[in-house]
Design a protein around this motif. Sequence first.
Motif, PDB file in Angstrom:
ATOM      1  N   TYR A 107     -41.456 -37.535  65.711  1.00 19.06           N
ATOM      2  CA  TYR A 107     -41.570 -38.632  66.492  1.00 19.06           C
ATOM      3  C   TYR A 107     -43.077 -38.798  66.431  1.00 19.06           C
ATOM      4  N   GLN A 108     -43.886 -37.623  66.772  1.00 16.58           N
ATOM      5  CA  GLN A 108     -45.391 -37.751  67.118  1.00 16.58           C
ATOM      6  C   GLN A 108     -46.115 -38.731  65.957  1.00 16.58           C
ATOM      7  N   PHE A 109     -45.625 -38.733  64.752  1.00 15.31           N
ATOM      8  CA  PHE A 109     -46.384 -39.485  63.820  1.00 15.31           C
ATOM      9  C   PHE A 109     -46.267 -40.822  63.758  1.00 15.31           C
ATOM     10  N   LEU A 119     -40.262 -47.699  66.413  1.00 15.36           N
ATOM     11  CA  LEU A 119     -40.263 -48.486  65.092  1.00 15.36           C
ATOM     12  C   LEU A 119     -40.758 -49.827  65.267  1.00 15.36           C
ATOM     13  N   GLU A 120     -40.337 -50.682  66.295  1.00 15.88           N
ATOM     14  CA  GLU A 120     -40.882 -51.863  66.692  1.00 15.88           C
ATOM     15  C   GLU A 120     -42.520 -51.847  66.917  1.00 15.88           C
ATOM     16  N   LYS A 157     -40.722 -39.809  75.121  1.00 12.48           N
ATOM     17  CA  LYS A 157     -40.088 -40.501  73.874  1.00 12.48           C
ATOM     18  C   LYS A 157     -39.383 -41.658  73.978  1.00 12.48           C
ATOM     19  N   LEU A 158     -39.820 -42.707  73.404  1.00 13.34           N
ATOM     20  CA  LEU A 158     -38.848 -44.217  73.420  1.00 13.34           C
ATOM     21  C   LEU A 158     -37.739 -43.910  72.396  1.00 13.34           C
ATOM     22  N   GLU A 179     -42.601 -30.150  75.634  1.00  7.57           N
ATOM     23  CA  GLU A 179     -42.089 -30.498  76.955  1.00  7.57           C
ATOM     24  C   GLU A 179     -42.536 -32.017  77.484  1.00  7.57           C
ATOM     25  N   ASP A 180     -43.936 -32.140  77.104  1.00  4.87           N
ATOM     26  CA  ASP A 180     -44.389 -33.477  77.348  1.00  4.87           C
ATOM     27  C   ASP A 180     -44.022 -34.892  76.522  1.00  4.87           C
TER      28      ASP A 180
END
Length: 257
Positions: free
Chosen positions: A121-123, A26-27, A19-20, A13-14
């Motif tokens: 995404y967390q990585f 990637l930038e 999230k971008l 949830e957090d």
Amino acid sequence: MSVLDSIIEGVKEDLESRKLSRAQILEAVEKAAAVRADISSFQNNSLSLIAEVKRSSPSKGALAPISDPALLASKYEKGGASAISVLTERRRFGGSLEDLDAVRKAVDLPILRKDFMVDEYQFFEARAHGADLVLLIVAALSKNQLLDYLDLTQELGMHAIVEVHTMDELEIALDAPSEMIGVNSRNLKTLEVDSIAFKDLLPRIPTDVIRIAESGISTPADVQYAVDSGANAILVGEALVRAGDPEFAVQHLLGEQ
């Protein structure tokens, strides 16, 4: 729902709220400080200590306020820690990515992002914030997820600690290309601690793998038990954040004081 399931639900949830876009993350990864890839101290030292920045936990509640995580990490480094672990899970552990940023700037040691890594995404997020290591909890992942996340960790130049608590989980970790395996004496589904996990599991890990004992370590006797069981590294949080002198506490556990 187990404690672990509840934590993971909150983590997801957090994550959705911060999230971008893929292009943005990637930038951020591209601009991140270089990975501190040298983990030779874990292989060369007779005992290495990963010292943790940890404000609270589901089992113990509030541990320490830690108003200045960078200062705490600096004291760990002076005491002889080989790496710094930073909790970034917010709801149960009181951590944040801001803590990770602050610690990364303050010390020269490898930094572990300690969280429940359940989304690709967390990585990218971990690397964007300067993490050099991540934690992969076998109990929280399918076997295919573990393999995919190990590959992704390597692609991003980071290292992974694969965490296990049972024999079945260890077999999964040993079937994967795990360079670092952590045996957690705490059952994340019930929060019970039983150090027999060290004695049962650590000796079964090949000696070319870095073997880390996690949880329930607060005295030199606990350290010796872990070492006698086969650990060549320990991860300690609670005992250090509650210590009046974190630098001395690290030295004490390493047998230098």
